[in-house]
Design a protein around this motif. Structure first.
Motif, PDB file in Angstrom:
ATOM      1  N   ASN A  62      -7.103 -10.533 -25.090  1.00 38.40           N
ATOM      2  CA  ASN A  62      -7.593 -11.249 -25.998  1.00 38.40           C
ATOM      3  C   ASN A  62      -7.276 -13.092 -26.102  1.00 38.40           C
ATOM      4  OD1 ASN A  62      -9.605  -9.089 -26.199  1.00 38.40           O
ATOM      5  ND2 ASN A  62      -8.276  -8.416 -28.481  1.00 38.40           N
ATOM      6  N   GLU A  63      -5.647 -13.020 -26.529  1.00 38.10           N
ATOM      7  CA  GLU A  63      -5.403 -13.866 -27.232  1.00 38.10           C
ATOM      8  C   GLU A  63      -5.799 -14.849 -25.515  1.00 38.10           C
ATOM      9  OE1 GLU A  63      -3.623 -11.520 -26.725  1.00 38.10           O
ATOM     10  OE2 GLU A  63      -3.754 -10.921 -28.935  1.00 38.10           O
ATOM     11  N   ASN A  64      -5.610 -14.648 -24.559  1.00 37.67           N
ATOM     12  CA  ASN A  64      -5.905 -15.407 -23.072  1.00 37.67           C
ATOM     13  C   ASN A  64      -6.812 -15.853 -23.085  1.00 37.67           C
ATOM     14  OD1 ASN A  64      -2.804 -16.006 -22.444  1.00 37.67           O
ATOM     15  ND2 ASN A  64      -3.380 -14.118 -20.939  1.00 37.67           N
ATOM     16  N   LEU A  65      -8.123 -15.131 -23.469  1.00 40.01           N
ATOM     17  CA  LEU A  65      -9.738 -15.189 -22.851  1.00 40.01           C
ATOM     18  C   LEU A  65      -9.973 -16.143 -24.659  1.00 40.01           C
ATOM     19  CD1 LEU A  65     -10.736 -11.790 -22.736  1.00 40.01           C
ATOM     20  CD2 LEU A  65     -11.141 -13.401 -20.956  1.00 40.01           C
ATOM     21  N   LEU A  66      -9.016 -15.776 -25.430  1.00 42.99           N
ATOM     22  CA  LEU A  66     -10.003 -16.992 -27.021  1.00 42.99           C
ATOM     23  C   LEU A  66      -8.359 -18.169 -26.673  1.00 42.99           C
ATOM     24  CD1 LEU A  66     -10.005 -13.862 -28.939  1.00 42.99           C
ATOM     25  CD2 LEU A  66     -11.831 -15.584 -27.846  1.00 42.99           C
ATOM     26  N   ARG A  67      -7.715 -18.513 -25.812  1.00 40.35           N
ATOM     27  CA  ARG A  67      -6.915 -19.915 -26.454  1.00 40.35           C
ATOM     28  C   ARG A  67      -6.660 -20.922 -26.395  1.00 40.35           C
ATOM     29  NH1 ARG A  67      -1.860 -18.476 -26.010  1.00 40.35           N
ATOM     30  NH2 ARG A  67      -2.033 -16.778 -24.460  1.00 40.35           N
ATOM     31  N   SER A  68      -8.068 -20.911 -25.252  1.00 44.43           N
ATOM     32  CA  SER A  68      -8.555 -22.597 -25.668  1.00 44.43           C
ATOM     33  C   SER A  68      -9.525 -22.644 -26.956  1.00 44.43           C
ATOM     34  CB  SER A  68      -9.535 -22.692 -23.946  1.00 44.43           C
ATOM     35  OG  SER A  68      -8.870 -23.085 -22.550  1.00 44.43           O
TER      36      SER A  68
ATOM     37  N   TRP B 275      -4.207 -22.588 -32.428  1.00 48.69           N
ATOM     38  CA  TRP B 275      -3.777 -22.017 -31.731  1.00 48.69           C
ATOM     39  C   TRP B 275      -2.301 -23.614 -31.261  1.00 48.69           C
ATOM     40  CZ3 TRP B 275      -2.815 -23.740 -26.833  1.00 48.69           C
ATOM     41  CH2 TRP B 275      -1.454 -23.127 -26.687  1.00 48.69           C
ATOM     42  N   SER B 276      -1.623 -23.099 -31.403  1.00 49.91           N
ATOM     43  CA  SER B 276      -0.395 -24.253 -30.740  1.00 49.91           C
ATOM     44  C   SER B 276       0.746 -23.900 -29.961  1.00 49.91           C
ATOM     45  CB  SER B 276      -0.549 -25.499 -32.794  1.00 49.91           C
ATOM     46  OG  SER B 276       0.779 -24.854 -32.888  1.00 49.91           O
TER      47      SER B 276
ATOM     48  N   PRO C  85      -4.258 -25.326 -19.679  1.00 51.67           N
ATOM     49  CA  PRO C  85      -4.933 -25.294 -21.590  1.00 51.67           C
ATOM     50  C   PRO C  85      -5.244 -27.313 -20.922  1.00 51.67           C
ATOM     51  CG  PRO C  85      -3.118 -23.941 -22.475  1.00 51.67           C
ATOM     52  CD  PRO C  85      -3.113 -23.945 -20.823  1.00 51.67           C
ATOM     53  N   THR C  86      -4.203 -27.608 -20.397  1.00 54.28           N
ATOM     54  CA  THR C  86      -5.015 -28.841 -19.555  1.00 54.28           C
ATOM     55  C   THR C  86      -5.750 -28.924 -18.696  1.00 54.28           C
ATOM     56  OG1 THR C  86      -3.190 -28.521 -17.751  1.00 54.28           O
ATOM     57  CG2 THR C  86      -2.185 -29.347 -19.594  1.00 54.28           C
TER      58      THR C  86
ATOM     59  N   CYS D  95     -16.160 -23.966 -29.174  1.00 57.26           N
ATOM     60  CA  CYS D  95     -15.795 -25.183 -28.295  1.00 57.26           C
ATOM     61  C   CYS D  95     -14.708 -24.767 -27.724  1.00 57.26           C
ATOM     62  CB  CYS D  95     -16.144 -26.308 -28.778  1.00 57.26           C
ATOM     63  SG  CYS D  95     -16.474 -28.020 -26.757  1.00 57.26           S
ATOM     64  N   CYS D  96     -14.147 -24.647 -26.223  1.00 56.33           N
ATOM     65  CA  CYS D  96     -13.066 -24.193 -25.363  1.00 56.33           C
ATOM     66  C   CYS D  96     -12.493 -26.120 -24.649  1.00 56.33           C
ATOM     67  CB  CYS D  96     -13.036 -23.780 -24.211  1.00 56.33           C
ATOM     68  SG  CYS D  96     -14.886 -24.250 -23.163  1.00 56.33           S
ATOM     69  N   VAL D  97     -13.227 -27.086 -25.066  1.00 57.28           N
ATOM     70  CA  VAL D  97     -12.572 -28.705 -24.521  1.00 57.28           C
ATOM     71  C   VAL D  97     -12.940 -29.365 -25.900  1.00 57.28           C
ATOM     72  CG1 VAL D  97     -13.100 -28.340 -22.127  1.00 57.28           C
ATOM     73  CG2 VAL D  97     -14.969 -29.055 -23.474  1.00 57.28           C
ATOM     74  N   PRO D  98     -11.616 -30.378 -25.578  1.00 60.09           N
ATOM     75  CA  PRO D  98     -11.075 -31.463 -26.515  1.00 60.09           C
ATOM     76  C   PRO D  98     -12.946 -32.381 -26.797  1.00 60.09           C
ATOM     77  CG  PRO D  98     -10.094 -32.064 -24.847  1.00 60.09           C
ATOM     78  CD  PRO D  98     -10.683 -30.931 -24.355  1.00 60.09           C
ATOM     79  N   ARG D  99     -13.361 -32.177 -27.574  1.00 62.44           N
ATOM     80  CA  ARG D  99     -14.038 -33.623 -28.037  1.00 62.44           C
ATOM     81  C   ARG D  99     -14.830 -34.593 -27.317  1.00 62.44           C
ATOM     82  NH1 ARG D  99     -16.822 -33.628 -34.042  1.00 62.44           N
ATOM     83  NH2 ARG D  99     -16.393 -31.663 -34.418  1.00 62.44           N
ATOM     84  N   ASN D 100     -13.518 -35.220 -27.155  1.00 63.10           N
ATOM     85  CA  ASN D 100     -13.955 -36.532 -26.540  1.00 63.10           C
ATOM     86  C   ASN D 100     -14.274 -36.660 -25.492  1.00 63.10           C
ATOM     87  OD1 ASN D 100     -11.234 -35.616 -25.954  1.00 63.10           O
ATOM     88  ND2 ASN D 100      -9.688 -37.669 -26.883  1.00 63.10           N
ATOM     89  N   ILE D 101     -14.021 -35.681 -24.661  1.00 61.14           N
ATOM     90  CA  ILE D 101     -14.441 -35.141 -23.109  1.00 61.14           C
ATOM     91  C   ILE D 101     -15.528 -35.501 -23.508  1.00 61.14           C
ATOM     92  CG2 ILE D 101     -15.412 -32.530 -23.001  1.00 61.14           C
ATOM     93  CD1 ILE D 101     -13.123 -32.685 -20.667  1.00 61.14           C
ATOM     94  N   TYR D 102     -16.925 -35.159 -24.237  1.00 63.80           N
ATOM     95  CA  TYR D 102     -17.671 -35.260 -23.915  1.00 63.80           C
ATOM     96  C   TYR D 102     -18.391 -36.987 -24.352  1.00 63.80           C
ATOM     97  CZ  TYR D 102     -18.412 -30.516 -23.959  1.00 63.80           C
ATOM     98  OH  TYR D 102     -18.304 -29.547 -23.801  1.00 63.80           O
ATOM     99  N   GLY D 103     -17.582 -38.091 -24.574  1.00 61.09           N
ATOM    100  CA  GLY D 103     -17.987 -39.460 -24.388  1.00 61.09           C
ATOM    101  C   GLY D 103     -18.041 -39.263 -26.074  1.00 61.09           C
TER     102      GLY D 103
END
Length: 128
Positions: free
Chosen positions: A22-28, A36-37, A65-66, A117-125
């Protein structure tokens, strides 16, 4: 499903699905929700626990995560879990899927206010 090669492959796939933590599936999702950090010393911290499960146990490649594609496996996993449960009624698959959906809801209530969401907000502009 009758015994044979197809049934064997189905069971192998089901075992693999259950083996993904579960941790790996949810990590992002946890990362983007601020739940999580990684401290860099081999330990990870979620909003509720500290684990010594370091990077050597994480999913990498597209799930890193990158990586800008991270987290997309979740849709595939949930779809497969739903199909497995519909076909077998396996309570373990249902319990795992229910837990993951509840955790996505927790992420949804967090940083992005309404979006898991699993990616940073700024990835969308700049206007996201």
């Amino acid at each position: 499903m009758l015994a044979g090669p197809l049934k064997k492959r189905f069971e192998l796939n089901k075992q693999y699905m259950i083996s993904l933590t579960n941790e790996n599936l949810l990590r992002s999702f946890y990362l983007e929700a601020g739940l999580w950090s990684y401290s860099g010393n081999g330990g990870t911290t979620s909003a509720t626990t500290t684990s010594m499960d370091g990077p050597e146990h994480w999913h990498w490649g597209w799930e890193s995560p990158t990586c800008e594609l991270r987290g997309h496996i979740m849709g595939h996993w949930l779809s497969a879990a739903a199909r497995i449960y519909a076909q077998t009624g396996d309570p373990l698959v249902k319990a795992k899927a229910d837990y993951i959906v509840a955790e996505l809801k927790r992420c949804q209530r967090s940083e992005w206010r309404g979006v898991a969401c699993c990616v940073p907000r700024n990835i969308y502009g700049p206007h996201s």
